[in-house]
Design an enzyme around this catalytic site. Sequence first.
Site, PDB file in Angstrom:
ATOM      1  N   ARG A  36      42.695  40.477  45.297  1.00  9.78           N
ATOM      2  CA  ARG A  36      43.745  40.366  44.290  1.00  9.78           C
ATOM      3  C   ARG A  36      43.677  38.976  43.667  1.00  9.78           C
ATOM      4  O   ARG A  36      43.502  37.970  44.362  1.00  9.78           O
ATOM      5  CB  ARG A  36      45.134  40.587  44.908  1.00  9.78           C
ATOM      6  CG  ARG A  36      45.424  42.036  45.279  1.00  9.78           C
ATOM      7  CD  ARG A  36      45.599  42.888  44.029  1.00  9.78           C
ATOM      8  NE  ARG A  36      45.951  44.263  44.339  1.00  9.78           N
ATOM      9  CZ  ARG A  36      45.071  45.244  44.483  1.00  9.78           C
ATOM     10  NH1 ARG A  36      43.784  44.993  44.379  1.00  9.78           N
ATOM     11  NH2 ARG A  36      45.480  46.477  44.738  1.00  9.78           N
TER      12      ARG A  36
ATOM     13  N   GLU B  17      45.329  40.855  34.269  1.00 10.00           N
ATOM     14  CA  GLU B  17      44.234  41.744  33.873  1.00 10.00           C
ATOM     15  C   GLU B  17      44.713  42.725  32.811  1.00 10.00           C
ATOM     16  O   GLU B  17      45.835  43.224  32.904  1.00 10.00           O
ATOM     17  CB  GLU B  17      43.707  42.517  35.091  1.00 10.00           C
ATOM     18  CG  GLU B  17      43.045  41.647  36.129  1.00 10.00           C
ATOM     19  CD  GLU B  17      42.460  42.449  37.296  1.00 10.00           C
ATOM     20  OE1 GLU B  17      42.475  43.699  37.231  1.00 10.00           O
ATOM     21  OE2 GLU B  17      41.983  41.836  38.264  1.00 10.00           O
TER      22      GLU B  17
ATOM     23  N   HIS C 238      36.840  43.671  37.608  1.00  9.75           N
ATOM     24  CA  HIS C 238      37.472  44.603  38.544  1.00  9.75           C
ATOM     25  C   HIS C 238      36.633  45.873  38.718  1.00  9.75           C
ATOM     26  O   HIS C 238      37.114  47.002  38.587  1.00  9.75           O
ATOM     27  CB  HIS C 238      38.886  44.964  38.076  1.00  9.75           C
ATOM     28  CG  HIS C 238      39.802  45.288  39.228  1.00  9.75           C
ATOM     29  ND1 HIS C 238      41.134  44.950  39.235  1.00  9.75           N
ATOM     30  CD2 HIS C 238      39.576  45.889  40.422  1.00  9.75           C
ATOM     31  CE1 HIS C 238      41.693  45.360  40.360  1.00  9.75           C
ATOM     32  NE2 HIS C 238      40.762  45.928  41.099  1.00  9.75           N
TER      33      HIS C 238
END
Length: 297
Positions: free
Chosen positions: A207, A236, A255
Amino acid sequence: ENISFSVNGKLVNGEISDAEVLLASWALNRNIVTQLLPRLPNLKWIHSEMTGVDHIVSVLQGRNGVFLTNVVNVYSKRIAEFILSLIFMVSKRLPEHIALQRRRRWISLPSKELHNATIGIIGLGNIGSELAKRVKALGMKVIAMDKEPSNNEAVDIFVAPQQINTLLSQADYVVLCCSLNDQTKGMIGKEQLSMMKKDAYLINVARGALIQEDFLLFALREGWMKGACLDVFEDEPLPFNDPFYKMDNVIITHHSAFNSKEVLLECFDIFLKNLGRYIKKVELINRVSFDLQNAQE
């Protein structure tokens, strides 16, 4: 930012009262969850296609009668492979080789060997354990940190969270695979970054909020470490003008560590199995406790 919701193509302004089950994809961020859940008064079960569910758990706190399941352990091997690819990329200087190729330059570059190098794994859950097993096969020394002691055979040295500086000061590669909670948010700040070796790399596939990003930018610019491989960020998608994009010693992977064609099918298969159990009123698999400390693999 306000979110609009539709059912069968029709805009819904009020409650969606007949929905009992919510299939939450990776695109369901905290903002959407916060606005959507109050509109689902009869919700009984949320199934997340992601392992990390801290963004859902935080909204569900205090709401009774809702089960939460996820796809625990589905992504572990895939993310461990992805981390390994990042370690190979930076240790063998592949970005520099690609840059030389584009410039049509022929320069032999020395690389770092992984045998006898030290990796520090922060978070020895499913992902961390799979990673430890793989890097041990390469002859790496493994230091692992977790809140609970472990007898993992791939780990050479185990440290408690209070001993994080021991891990940071010895590791050539520091990998974050721990959960995000009140204790771990911002756990990598100025003090921790200053403890890292100057030729070390920081890798984050967990994270973004685990790292205090302003201090990371400063540390990278000042040469406190060799570089960073960042799959996740606190904000994000990363904004177009974010300074991380301009850093030559940063690799951004958007990601993607969890993402593959095969994993999507496997995740949906788990949902279908659980849906059958839900209809039959049988105990659901991969139940998640409403405990932020255990809300991520």
